[in-house]
Design a protein around this motif. Structure first.
Motif, PDB file in Angstrom:
ATOM      1  N   ALA A  16       1.000  -0.841   0.170  1.00  0.00           N
ATOM      2  CA  ALA A  16       0.434  -0.014   0.420  1.00  0.00           C
ATOM      3  C   ALA A  16       0.969   1.350  -0.069  1.00  0.00           C
ATOM      4  O   ALA A  16       0.933   2.379  -0.353  1.00  0.00           O
ATOM      5  CB  ALA A  16      -0.896  -0.231   0.584  1.00  0.00           C
ATOM      6  N   ALA A  17       1.751   1.230   0.833  1.00  0.00           N
ATOM      7  CA  ALA A  17       2.315   2.330   1.352  1.00  0.00           C
ATOM      8  C   ALA A  17       3.454   2.882  -0.699  1.00  0.00           C
ATOM      9  O   ALA A  17       3.805   4.071  -0.755  1.00  0.00           O
ATOM     10  CB  ALA A  17       2.952   2.182   1.607  1.00  0.00           C
ATOM     11  N   ASP A  19       2.572   1.836  -3.456  1.00  0.00           N
ATOM     12  CA  ASP A  19       1.852   2.060  -4.224  1.00  0.00           C
ATOM     13  C   ASP A  19       1.080   3.728  -4.392  1.00  0.00           C
ATOM     14  O   ASP A  19       1.094   4.266  -5.408  1.00  0.00           O
ATOM     15  CB  ASP A  19       0.192   1.837  -4.021  1.00  0.00           C
ATOM     16  N   GLU A  20       0.979   3.739  -3.366  1.00  0.00           N
ATOM     17  CA  GLU A  20       0.332   5.849  -2.842  1.00  0.00           C
ATOM     18  C   GLU A  20       2.049   5.976  -3.138  1.00  0.00           C
ATOM     19  O   GLU A  20       2.292   7.560  -3.512  1.00  0.00           O
ATOM     20  CB  GLU A  20       1.109   5.572  -1.411  1.00  0.00           C
ATOM     21  N   HIS A  21       2.730   5.862  -2.939  1.00  0.00           N
ATOM     22  CA  HIS A  21       4.553   7.108  -3.554  1.00  0.00           C
ATOM     23  C   HIS A  21       5.035   6.469  -4.617  1.00  0.00           C
ATOM     24  O   HIS A  21       6.288   7.125  -5.039  1.00  0.00           O
ATOM     25  CB  HIS A  21       5.590   6.681  -1.820  1.00  0.00           C
ATOM     26  N   ARG A  22       4.716   5.585  -5.200  1.00  0.00           N
ATOM     27  CA  ARG A  22       5.190   5.618  -7.081  1.00  0.00           C
ATOM     28  C   ARG A  22       5.664   6.073  -7.738  1.00  0.00           C
ATOM     29  O   ARG A  22       6.361   6.630  -8.318  1.00  0.00           O
ATOM     30  CB  ARG A  22       4.079   3.915  -7.237  1.00  0.00           C
ATOM     31  N   ASN A  77      10.289   6.648   2.812  1.00  0.00           N
ATOM     32  CA  ASN A  77       8.299   6.437   3.283  1.00  0.00           C
ATOM     33  C   ASN A  77       8.497   4.861   4.227  1.00  0.00           C
ATOM     34  O   ASN A  77       8.054   4.226   3.755  1.00  0.00           O
ATOM     35  CB  ASN A  77       7.805   6.476   2.908  1.00  0.00           C
ATOM     36  N   THR A  79       9.686   1.846   2.500  1.00  0.00           N
ATOM     37  CA  THR A  79       8.916   0.883   1.974  1.00  0.00           C
ATOM     38  C   THR A  79      10.250  -0.589   0.964  1.00  0.00           C
ATOM     39  O   THR A  79      10.163  -1.107   1.002  1.00  0.00           O
ATOM     40  CB  THR A  79       8.576   0.964   0.249  1.00  0.00           C
TER      41      THR A  79
END
Length: 99
Positions: A16-17, A19-22, A77, A79
């Motif tokens: 999820a992180a 996906d958020e920061h991609r 973040n 990941t």
């Protein structure tokens, strides 16, 4: 200038992180070298199994590259569970001109 193979191993449960920061991660990679620091992205992409990614980056030194990669939104973040940087010499093939 050297080429480095950078391996990211993604943290378990970081989907999820990521996906958020991609979008910011990809923007960060696309802008490598814009600051005149001698870095340039050669190629990058995730492993198909989702466990991590391989990045090929041209850089003046391994230390300079490591310092820059610490600013990657994926690193900031949390990941990335593990990072490996290896100097690489592409002597044949389509990437040989980077050696």
């Amino acid at each position: 200038m050297s080429v480095f193979a950078v391996e990211y191993v993604y943290a378990v449960g970081s989907e999820a992180a990521r996906d958020e920061h991609r979008p910011k991660h990809r923007e960060f990679l696309a802008e490598l070298g814009a600051a005149g620091d001698g870095l340039a992205l050669v190629a990058s992409g995730p492993y198909v199994d989702g466990s991590g990614a391989l990045l090929l980056i041209s850089a003046p030194t391994q230390a300079a590259l490591a310092e820059t990669l610490a600013k990657d939104p994926f690193a900031v973040n949390g990941t990335i569970a593990a990072l490996r940087i290896s100097e690489w010499s592409p002597v044949t093939g389509e990437l040989a001109h980077h050696a």
